[in-house]
Design an enzyme around this catalytic site. Structure first.
Site, PDB file in Angstrom:
ATOM      1  N   CYS A 181       1.678   2.830  -4.834  1.00  0.00           N
ATOM      2  CA  CYS A 181       0.632   3.760  -4.381  1.00  0.00           C
ATOM      3  C   CYS A 181       1.147   4.803  -3.391  1.00  0.00           C
ATOM      4  O   CYS A 181       0.917   6.009  -3.559  1.00  0.00           O
ATOM      5  CB  CYS A 181      -0.550   2.984  -3.802  1.00  0.00           C
ATOM      6  SG  CYS A 181      -0.170   2.054  -2.292  1.00  0.00           S
ATOM      7  N   HIS A 189      -4.443   7.382  -8.579  1.00  0.00           N
ATOM      8  CA  HIS A 189      -3.660   6.428  -7.789  1.00  0.00           C
ATOM      9  C   HIS A 189      -2.846   5.522  -8.708  1.00  0.00           C
ATOM     10  O   HIS A 189      -3.087   5.445  -9.917  1.00  0.00           O
ATOM     11  CB  HIS A 189      -4.574   5.582  -6.883  1.00  0.00           C
ATOM     12  CG  HIS A 189      -5.448   4.614  -7.610  1.00  0.00           C
ATOM     13  ND1 HIS A 189      -5.715   3.344  -7.130  1.00  0.00           N
ATOM     14  CD2 HIS A 189      -6.121   4.705  -8.794  1.00  0.00           C
ATOM     15  CE1 HIS A 189      -6.521   2.716  -7.984  1.00  0.00           C
ATOM     16  NE2 HIS A 189      -6.785   3.512  -8.978  1.00  0.00           N
ATOM     17  N   HIS A 235      -3.549   0.265   0.606  1.00  0.00           N
ATOM     18  CA  HIS A 235      -3.570   1.058  -0.623  1.00  0.00           C
ATOM     19  C   HIS A 235      -4.021   2.483  -0.308  1.00  0.00           C
ATOM     20  O   HIS A 235      -4.747   2.722   0.653  1.00  0.00           O
ATOM     21  CB  HIS A 235      -4.511   0.431  -1.649  1.00  0.00           C
ATOM     22  CG  HIS A 235      -4.371   1.023  -3.020  1.00  0.00           C
ATOM     23  ND1 HIS A 235      -3.278   0.788  -3.831  1.00  0.00           N
ATOM     24  CD2 HIS A 235      -5.170   1.868  -3.723  1.00  0.00           C
ATOM     25  CE1 HIS A 235      -3.428   1.440  -4.967  1.00  0.00           C
ATOM     26  NE2 HIS A 235      -4.553   2.110  -4.933  1.00  0.00           N
TER      27      HIS A 235
END
Length: 393
Positions: A308, A368, A356
């Site tokens: 990420c 993402h 994240h």
């Protein structure tokens, strides 16, 4: 002499044998019942909701471990570069030290040939050259050239020793970073293995039901994203109406009429009105869109796969902004804004542990790199609990 005992009858023996058999069976039954009663009851099978929550938690924990791995790797890479630089400096100073030693050797040889006392030779052969340097009478006996050679030798020797000490400390730090790197890697692998094991125990029917639970979760997140998109669109229309009314009033007051040459710029539709940010965000989103479909791989920074924070770092690099490697550092770069005020290009961070991150593209959606086994994709920002939204530039 004959025995007076009465012989036991066959029927009596049979009755005795039967009684013993019944008693043994009864005792066996009692023992079995006791064992059954004492045994721990079997644990109930977890529900699919519990399995999903456990798997999600494991993936999140793997995400935390991944960020630790990223931080340790970045530290190890930096430390390795520093060690290489220090070792290079040590090598250069050692070469200079050897040159100075050869210069002293030449002077010592010349003294020997001239039959003079070879103080320089004594210096080279001494167990503790520093002690000899401290002897002022030696320095007073040496000529100018000899004195400069000795001073150079002393200085170079001190510098070389200092650099060796720095290199040793840096090597120790590198070893610690590498150890932390290995520990983080093991932690990631352990969490992912546990998640895979949980999923592998599900039947085909359970996997289908779990997929349905996931679809419902995605649908709920999508509805929230659509609501945010509606609210943002209304807010944008309100701002545009206010701007139009303000412009009309200015035109009337200045007598310019239709306002065709007012010289004002209403912006690009961005809530902040910052055209430079909108231009950067356009590059960021274009890059992120080009990565859709590439696999998530923890610790990866492209170009074939990403985690990420690797994706967000690479995307913003195209706009000339250097983001740190981890989510924990990226969240500190830029300005924090409300979720309702999020603009394309902003970074959206998730979970209390900030493990994240995704790139906001508008309409309540982001691009993402989700988790192992999934590819870079577009998804609602409400799929996970939002921690904060940050505008990097």
């Amino acid at each position: 002499m004959a025995s007076h005992r009465k012989p036991r009858s066959r029927s009596g023996l049979m009755r005795t044998s039967q009684a013993v058999g019944i008693t043994t069976a009864a005792l066996t039954s009692v023992a079995l019942l006791s064992q059954t009663a004492g045994a721990a009851p079997a644990e109930p099978k977890p529900s699919l909701e519990e399995v999903q929550k456990k798997v999600d938690d494991l993936y999140r924990q793997a995400g935390v471990a991944t960020q630790k791995y990223n931080a340790a790797k970045e530290s190890a890479d930096q430390q390795r570069g520093e060690v290489d630089g220090l070792l290079d400096q040590v090598a250069k100073r050692t070469d200079k030290l050897n040159d100075a030693r050869r210069e002293l050797g030449s002077l010592a040889a010349a003294q020997y040939r001239n039959g003079s006392t070879s103080e320089t030779a004594s210096l080279l052969l001494a167990d503790d050259p520093q002690q000899m340097f401290d002897q002022r009478q030696l320095m007073s006996r040496l000529g100018d050239r000899q004195q400069r050679a000795v001073e150079d030798y002393e200085s170079l020797q001190r510098e070389a020793n200092d650099k060796r000490g720095e290199a040793q400390k840096s090597l120790e730090t590198l070893t610690e970073s590498q150890s932390e790197l290995r520990d983080s890697k093991k932690a990631v692998q352990a969490k992912l293995s546990e998640a895979r094991e949980l999923l592998s125990k599900l039947t085909a029917e359970e996997k289908a039901r779990l997929a349905e639970i996931e679809r419902r979760k995605e649908a709920a997140a999508k509805r929230k994203a659509e609501e945010l998109a509606r609210q943002q669109a209304e807010e944008e229309r309100r701002r545009e109406a206010e701007e139009a009314a303000r412009q009309e009033q200015e035109d009337q007051e200045s007598g310019t009429g239709d306002g065709s040459d007012s010289g004002s710029d209403s912006g690009t539709g961005s809530g902040s009105g910052d055209t430079s940010y909108a231009a950067k965000a356009e590059k960021v989103i274009a890059f992120a869109e080009a990565q859709i479909g590439k696999p998530y791989v923890w610790g990866a920074v492209g170009p074939d796969s990403y985690d990420c924070s690797g994706l967000t770092q690479d995307a913003w690099k195209t706009a000339g902004i250097s983001l740190p490697r981890t989510t924990w550092d990226q969240v500190k770069v830029g300005t924090t804004v409300k979720t309702a005020d999020a603009e394309p290009g902003d970074l959206v961070f998730f979970y209390d542990d900030i493990s994240h991150v995704g790139i906001y593209i508008g309409g309540g959606k982001m691009i993402h790199a989700p988790k192992p086994g999934a590819n870079v994709r577009t998804e609602s920002i409400y799929y996970m609990p939002i921690h904060s939204v940050v505008r990097p530039a």
